[in-house]
Design an enzyme around this catalytic site. Structure first.
Site, PDB file in Angstrom:
ATOM      1  N   HIS A 124      -1.379   0.601  15.821  1.00  0.00           N
ATOM      2  CA  HIS A 124      -0.283   0.938  14.905  1.00  0.00           C
ATOM      3  C   HIS A 124       1.068   0.913  15.620  1.00  0.00           C
ATOM      4  CE1 HIS A 124      -3.618   2.479  12.497  1.00  0.00           C
ATOM      5  NE2 HIS A 124      -2.815   2.612  11.470  1.00  0.00           N
ATOM      6  N   GLU A 146       0.848  -1.192   0.000  1.00  0.00           N
ATOM      7  CA  GLU A 146       0.000   0.000   0.000  1.00  0.00           C
ATOM      8  C   GLU A 146       0.881   1.239   0.000  1.00  0.00           C
ATOM      9  OE1 GLU A 146      -2.119  -0.937   3.527  1.00  0.00           O
ATOM     10  OE2 GLU A 146      -3.366  -2.430   2.551  1.00  0.00           O
ATOM     11  N   LEU A 203      -6.238  -1.468  -0.833  1.00  0.00           N
ATOM     12  CA  LEU A 203      -6.142  -1.712   0.610  1.00  0.00           C
ATOM     13  C   LEU A 203      -6.800  -3.054   0.917  1.00  0.00           C
ATOM     14  CD1 LEU A 203      -6.884   1.821   2.096  1.00  0.00           C
ATOM     15  CD2 LEU A 203      -4.774   0.882   1.166  1.00  0.00           C
ATOM     16  N   GLU A 239      -5.150  -6.364   2.285  1.00  0.00           N
ATOM     17  CA  GLU A 239      -3.943  -7.084   2.699  1.00  0.00           C
ATOM     18  C   GLU A 239      -4.002  -8.568   2.364  1.00  0.00           C
ATOM     19  OE1 GLU A 239      -5.346  -4.735   4.511  1.00  0.00           O
ATOM     20  OE2 GLU A 239      -3.783  -3.286   5.021  1.00  0.00           O
TER      21      GLU A 239
END
Lengths: 344, 340, 327
Positions: free
Chosen positions: B139, B30, B68, B70
């Site tokens: 994250h 990405e 997007l 994965e």
């Protein structure tokens, strides 16, 4: 007794190989269900309270019922009650035939058909004297007209209730009968094409070099499919008493070439050797010795050199609802308006 | 020629060198080009933090920005690897593994074994790990133990630019699936790195500081915390620590760890992952099992707490193992030894 | 054999039949052997759906890759995986395709372009996108086919892959083998939009539904799609409506099916019977030609079962090998 109307909606029409070999669209199941709901709204507006539908396993009825229930929750729904014919579901064209026969037997005022030429053919074969109204959801459609389904619902309701007389609201149609060795007749509503390819494969027709003979009940230069070849040569109306027959050949060797839209987005040069009018009632024996026979654009039958094929154009084969005529009559006679007594 | 470059530049250089050397190396991820199909610059970003910037200009369509999705593109990288390519897929943050884990652990990790040794899956999955970026719970994780748990995967987590370059080149040339973890708080850290290509073999830890009193084992960012702690210990308490940077977590260099513990008799493991079933517990358990006789004190573990990563900087700073915590843990091993 | 109206040579017609017959006999025999208790683990049989695998695989060579499903024996056989090795694998023997380490759900032969049966539903779709991507980079004109059932069609991996393939114009064919049941749960119940062709429309790729029990319908539709993809025309979806003659797995009592459903399908929708009748009626082969193949296949399956049963089990050290290429 309020009129009852049958609805035969084929959930799987328009998923054939024309999506790959041509540019045919694919009408999604939710859109098909939406068409059913629009039809039902039109029917209800004209006093139809009972609708009987063909059961299917394609999800169409489920979507339609869900859409109606959602509208009911919002309080803005007016639909007929819907029931389903009790019959086994095979997911094939046989379902449409069985449903048409059953609806005809239960005396529905009309049968609305959602599908392409194939679905209309299946219903027309079994509906007897019951008139049909077509809604196009297939791909290669020449038979059903393209129209807003709410209006088709209106017109069907007006005819089924007797508000519009049959002499005004119905029109007769031709069809083509095909028999092999005197066996039972298979019918085509628009065209019968003979191709040299002697197998059914994925059914659709696109290998133009195999095209040999074409018989059409009517030929409209505004339509696509095999009948377009005839339509571009000599248009024949649905109400004319004859059809057309053409001998075809590979474009490289034929004296005349037509650029014909044989499928959506697929324009091919088609060689024409000769053509003439096809009179009603007379059985015709084709010249091709062996090959397959496409009914309304789908290879359905194969035949070999030891078999006798005959093709016949039949007049007054079945009735359809003339939506334009019905709506004009209804408007002219004021059937769709009423005085508001509160304002008098 | 050796120059000082950042961790980020070292990664970029490794990718560039391998793409130049081997046409079967392709990259998917990405925003790795970062602007494909957009009205502005085609390679505006070059990765969300600019790690792959400039590679598109040199290698063109061998870098593929992905939807997007994965599962789809990590899976596609794995499928392409099984068909003879050497894809380097970027999973932007390791936290995103939740949406594509099946492709990694049920597919890539198992092909070779499940297919009786007939498959090779030379895929590299580059991914950002670690806290300290104020990026909160989804994250910031150090999920290395998820991967070391699984046979069939190799797991790498370098602590400096030199190792990053050599290990990434090795990873791309390696014939097995490699999870290559890049700590986002190390990207700007610089050190001396040769311009030319070189590899660092997997399964070789690096002794980054030598000492006789205690063994401190770590990897990734916390290697630097361990080194800071070692400096403090040496200056304040004249305690000399052996600091081991594992570098590769699967395979792992047990020999270097055991050798050091046999010398020092004391073990502290520093791991940014959560404490249960982590690299820290793994190292501690292994040492307890294989060098019990050499231990003068119970092994100590310095890890993140058993919580998600918090957002507020004041809390996040408490989450990440600090040099002070390492010093304190070392203190416990010395105190215990003295008490004994 | 002079009269052959089909778009396959006489040799290919017979090859197609042999493949379908091999799959059928392989599965029917496994059904019997499983009941004896000799076969470990889960076995999912493909019987009934042979025309789908065969009609598609007739268009492929080893350069083309397929990703299969948990119900993968038919795909393996049609893609050319050795039947003896497959049988030995299912028995967990050292001579198996995967040396006894994969079993029924993981048979693979990458040299044949068979990227593995798969125990995870929908997992093959991303992998085949990668295979197609590899073909594009190599310029070998290879096409990738991913098979999945009506159940796995609801996996996010499949939908993500359809988007990826469409966005990147990859040479991938998505084949939905719609047998009406996701394990025991019906399509009507579990799938909001029952038409899988609608899924294709959602991603802007063509979708076609065919009778998956009709070899010639599958063969023609798949042929057009594969040729289109090979030429760079992009992905497509083929929905094959099929009937599963056995349960989801062996041992499944199938009480969720309608009474008489299996008998009806075997009587009226058997793809082998349909194929044989059509070819014989056209005069392209005789019943005798088919009977000869039936005999050959029967002895092949017999031999495969006997050799699988007699083959050695993997040695204990195999437990630890082939986790990595090097570690």
């Amino acid at each position: 007794m309020p009129p009852k109307v049958g609805v035969i909606a084929n959930p799987i029409s328009g998923r054939d190989i024309r999506r790959v070999i041509a540019k045919a669209n694919s009408l999604q199941i939710a859109d098909r269900a939406n068409i059913v709901v629009r039809l039902l709204a039109g029917l209800a507006a004209c006093g139809v309270e009972d609708v009987v539908m063909m059961p299917e396993r394609g999800g169409l009825a489920g979507h339609a019922l869900r859409q109606m229930a959602q509208s009911a929750v919002r309080g803005n729904a007016r639909f007929p009650s819907v029931s389903f014919i009790e019959m086994p579901v095979t997911g094939t064209a046989a379902d449409s035939r069985i449903a048409a026969k059953a609806m005809s037997a239960m005396d529905v005022g009309a049968i609305i058909v959602l599908g392409g030429d194939g679905t209309h053919r299946a219903v027309a074969a079994e509906c007897g004297a019951t008139p049909i109204a077509g809604v196009s959801t297939g791909t290669n459609n020449a038979f059903p007209e393209i129209r807003e389904p709410t209006i088709t619902g209106y017109a069907t309701g007006l005819v089924a209730s007797g508000a519009v007389p049959k002499e005004i609201g119905l029109k007769p149609n031709k069809w083509l009968e095909v028999r092999i060795d005197g066996g039972p007749a298979e019918i085509a509503l628009v065209d019968v094409a003979l191709v040299s390819q002697q197998n059914l494969g994925a059914r659709a027709l696109w290998r133009t070099e195999t095209f040999r003979e074409l018989y059409v009940a009517f030929a409209d230069p505004q339509l696509i499919g095999m009948s377009a070849i005839a339509g571009l040569i000599e248009p024949v109306g649905r109400d004319e008493r004859h059809g057309l027959m053409l001998r075809l050949a590979p474009a490289s060797v034929a004296p005349l070439v037509v650029q014909a839209p044989i499928a959506p987005g697929l324009v091919e040069p088609i060689g024409v050797e000769q053509w003439r009018r096809l009179p009603a009632g007379q059985p015709i024996a084709p010249d091709l010795a062996a090959g397959s026979i496409a009914l309304d654009g789908e290879r359905e039958l194969t035949f070999h050199s030891r078999q006798n094929v005959s093709i016949r154009l039949v007049e007054n084969a079945f009735d359809t609802i003339d939506v334009a005529a019905v709506m004009r009559f209804a408007a002219t006679k004021g059937l769709l308006r009423e005085r508001n007594k509160a304002c008098v | 020629m050796t120059r000082k470059i950042s961790f980020k530049t070292a990664i970029n250089e490794a990718l560039d060198l391998e793409m130049t050397r081997d046409p079967s190396v392709i990259m998917l991820g990405e925003d790795i080009v970062g602007g494909c199909g957009a009205p502005g610059e085609a390679d505006a970003w070059g990765g969300v933090l600019g790690v792959t910037k400039g590679l598109y200009a040199k290698h063109g369509n061998r870098l593929l920005d992905t939807p997007l999705s994965e599962s789809a593109y990590i899976g596609a990288a794995i499928g392409a690897a099984a068909c003879g390519m050497r894809p380097v897929a970027e999973l932007m943050f390791i936290d995103f593994v939740g949406v594509c884990f099946d492709q990694i652990f049920n597919q890539a990790a198992k092909f070779r074994y499940m297919f009786g040794g007939k498959a090779r899956t030379p895929v590299v999955i580059r991914t950002m790990v670690g806290a300290g970026f104020r990026a909160a719970a989804q994250h910031s994780q150090m999920l290395t133990p998820l991967f070391t748990q699984l046979p069939g995967l190799k797991v790498i987590c370098p602590s400096n630019a030199y190792d990053a370059k050599g290990l990434l080149i090795q990873a791309i040339r390696d014939d097995d699936p490699v999870i290559f973890c890049e700590h986002k708080n190390l990207y700007s850290a610089e050190c001396d790195v040769p311009a030319e290509s070189y590899t660092i073999p997997f399964g070789e830890a690096n002794v980054v500081r030598e000492g006789k009193d205690v063994t401190i084992v770590s990897y990734g960012l916390t290697v630097h915390r361990a080194l800071d702690a070692a400096t403090t210990l040496a200056q304040k308490d004249r305690i000399e620590a052996d600091v081991i940077d594992l570098r590769t977590l699967s395979p792992i260099d047990w020999d270097t760890v055991l050798e050091s513990v046999e010398k020092t008799g004391r073990l502290v493991v520093v791991d940014e992952a959560n404490p249960r079933c982590s690299i820290a517990t793994d190292v501690a358990a292994y040492v307890a099992q294989h060098a019990f006789g050499a231990l003068k004190a119970a092994p100590q573990m310095v890890t993140a707490p058993h919580t998600p990563v918090p957002f507020s900087p004041s809390l996040e700073d408490l989450y990440i193992p600090t040099a002070d915590a390492v010093v304190a843990a070392v203190g416990k091993t010395i105190a215990r030894a003295k008490a004994a | 054999m002079s009269n052959n109206p089909f778009p396959l040579s006489s040799e290919d017609l017979m090859r197609a039949y042999r493949t379908m017959r091999t799959i059928r006999d392989f599965e029917e025999r496994l059904h019997v052997e499983f009941a004896k208790g000799d076969i470990p683990g889960f076995v999912h049989l493909y019987a009934g759906e042979e025309a789908c695998a065969t009609g598609i695989m007739m268009h492929l060579t080893d350069i083309d890759r397929i990703a299969s499903t948990h119900r993968g024996h038919g795909h393996c056989i049609a893609k050319g995986v050795d039947v003896h090795e497959m049988m030995a694998e299912i028995y967990g023997k050292a001579t198996g395709s995967c040396r006894g380490k994969g079993g029924s759900m993981h048979i693979a032969d990458l040299s044949k372009g068979m990227m593995g049966a798969n125990g995870i539903l929908g997992a093959g779709a991303p992998l085949i996108c990668g295979a197609a991507l590899a073909s594009r980079f190599r310029g070998d004109r290879g096409v990738g086919i991913t098979f999945f059932g009506d159940g796995a069609a609801n996996q996010g991996t499949v939908l993500e892959s359809m988007n990826l393939a469409a966005a990147w114009n990859l040479p991938v064919i998505f084949v939905v083998e719609n047998n009406g049941y996701a394990e025991s749960t019906s399509v009507e119940y579990a799938t909001a939009v029952d038409s899988y062709v609608d899924r294709a429309s959602g991603f802007g790729m063509p979708g076609v539904t065919v009778d998956g029990m009709d070899f010639f319908a599958v063969h023609e539709a798949a042929g057009e799609m594969i040729a289109r993809a090979r030429d760079g025309g992009g992905p497509a979806l083929l929905e094959c409506n099929v009937a599963r003659f056995f349960g989801h797995f062996e041992g499944d009592a199938q009480t969720y099916k309608a009474k008489g459903e299996n008998d009806y399908n075997r009587e009226n929708r058997d793809c082998l019977k349909i194929f044989r009748d059509r070819v014989c009626d056209a005069g392209a082969a005789t019943r005798h030609d088919f009977a000869l193949i039936d005999l050959e296949v029967a002895s092949l399956i017999d031999a495969a079962v006997i050799s699988a049963k007699n083959a050695a089990l993997p040695q204990a050290r195999e437990l630890l090998t082939d986790v990595y290429v090097a570690y």
